[in-house]
Design a protein around this motif. Structure first.
Motif, mmCIF file in Angstrom:
data_model
loop_
_atom_site.group_PDB
_atom_site.id
_atom_site.type_symbol
_atom_site.label_atom_id
_atom_site.label_comp_id
_atom_site.label_asym_id
_atom_site.label_seq_id
_atom_site.Cartn_x
_atom_site.Cartn_y
_atom_site.Cartn_z
ATOM 1 N N UNK A 31 0.814 -1.202 0.000
ATOM 2 C CA UNK A 31 0.000 0.000 0.000
ATOM 3 C C UNK A 31 0.847 1.251 0.000
ATOM 4 N N UNK A 32 0.256 2.369 0.410
ATOM 5 C CA UNK A 32 0.939 3.657 0.458
ATOM 6 C C UNK A 32 0.816 4.201 1.867
ATOM 7 N N UNK A 33 1.949 4.634 2.421
ATOM 8 C CA UNK A 33 1.978 5.159 3.784
ATOM 9 C C UNK A 33 1.456 6.594 3.804
ATOM 10 N N UNK A 34 0.530 6.885 4.734
ATOM 11 C CA UNK A 34 -0.011 8.230 4.896
ATOM 12 C C UNK A 34 -0.044 8.606 6.366
ATOM 13 N N UNK A 43 4.475 20.971 2.772
ATOM 14 C CA UNK A 43 5.237 20.438 3.890
ATOM 15 C C UNK A 43 5.861 19.105 3.495
ATOM 16 N N UNK A 44 7.163 18.920 3.821
ATOM 17 C CA UNK A 44 7.853 17.661 3.574
ATOM 18 C C UNK A 44 8.577 17.261 4.843
ATOM 19 N N UNK A 45 8.307 16.041 5.330
ATOM 20 C CA UNK A 45 8.942 15.531 6.539
ATOM 21 C C UNK A 45 9.481 14.133 6.278
ATOM 22 N N UNK A 46 10.536 13.769 7.014
ATOM 23 C CA UNK A 46 11.061 12.415 6.933
ATOM 24 C C UNK A 46 10.363 11.568 7.986
ATOM 25 N N UNK A 47 9.590 10.587 7.538
ATOM 26 C CA UNK A 47 8.827 9.720 8.432
ATOM 27 C C UNK A 47 9.100 8.265 8.052
ATOM 28 N N UNK A 48 8.742 7.354 8.956
ATOM 29 C CA UNK A 48 8.924 5.924 8.688
ATOM 30 C C UNK A 48 7.786 5.396 7.824
ATOM 31 N N UNK A 86 9.781 -0.124 4.641
ATOM 32 C CA UNK A 86 10.607 -0.559 5.762
ATOM 33 C C UNK A 86 11.817 0.352 5.991
ATOM 34 N N UNK A 87 11.647 1.664 5.773
ATOM 35 C CA UNK A 87 12.714 2.620 6.037
ATOM 36 C C UNK A 87 12.132 4.024 6.140
ATOM 37 N N UNK A 88 12.956 4.972 6.580
ATOM 38 C CA UNK A 88 12.547 6.368 6.666
ATOM 39 C C UNK A 88 12.627 6.991 5.276
ATOM 40 N N UNK A 89 11.537 7.603 4.841
ATOM 41 C CA UNK A 89 11.480 8.243 3.525
ATOM 42 C C UNK A 89 10.847 9.623 3.660
ATOM 43 N N UNK A 90 10.916 10.400 2.598
ATOM 44 C CA UNK A 90 10.319 11.723 2.585
ATOM 45 C C UNK A 90 8.823 11.587 2.318
ATOM 46 N N UNK A 91 8.022 12.196 3.184
ATOM 47 C CA UNK A 91 6.567 12.224 3.025
ATOM 48 C C UNK A 91 6.168 13.663 2.693
ATOM 49 N N UNK A 92 5.459 13.850 1.592
ATOM 50 C CA UNK A 92 5.061 15.171 1.128
ATOM 51 C C UNK A 92 3.569 15.409 1.359
ATOM 52 N N UNK A 93 3.218 16.672 1.447
ATOM 53 C CA UNK A 93 1.815 17.060 1.628
ATOM 54 C C UNK A 93 1.044 16.801 0.333
ATOM 55 N N UNK A 94 -0.180 16.262 0.470
ATOM 56 C CA UNK A 94 -1.030 16.010 -0.695
ATOM 57 C C UNK A 94 -2.338 16.771 -0.518
#
Length: 66
Positions: free
Chosen positions: A29-32, A46-51, A56-64
């Motif tokens: 799936x997709x992490x939200x 907004x862009x944050x580094x989240x798990x 199975x790793x920390x990636x950049x999560x962007x605002x949608x």
């Protein structure tokens, strides 16, 4: 008295790696994440580094958009 636009808004953060790979064969799936941001302090996206539990790793999560 009329209240203007709220300063703090709720935003959704989505994993950019899962979206870019179009949910590869390994992930299911997709992490939200749901968070809040101050519209005056951060007018841009907004862009944050989240798990990401699917990568199975920390990636950049962007605002949608909602």
């Amino acid at each position: 008295m009329a209240k203007g636009k709220d300063v703090r808004v709720t935003v959704f953060l989505e994993c950019t790696t899962c979206v870019r790979n179009r949910v590869n064969k390994k992930s299911m799936g997709i992490s939200r994440y749901i968070t809040q941001k101050n519209r005056h302090n951060t007018p841009g996206r907004l862009e944050l580094r989240k798990f990401c539990p699917f990568c199975y790793k920390h990636t950049i999560h962007s605002e949608i958009k909602k």
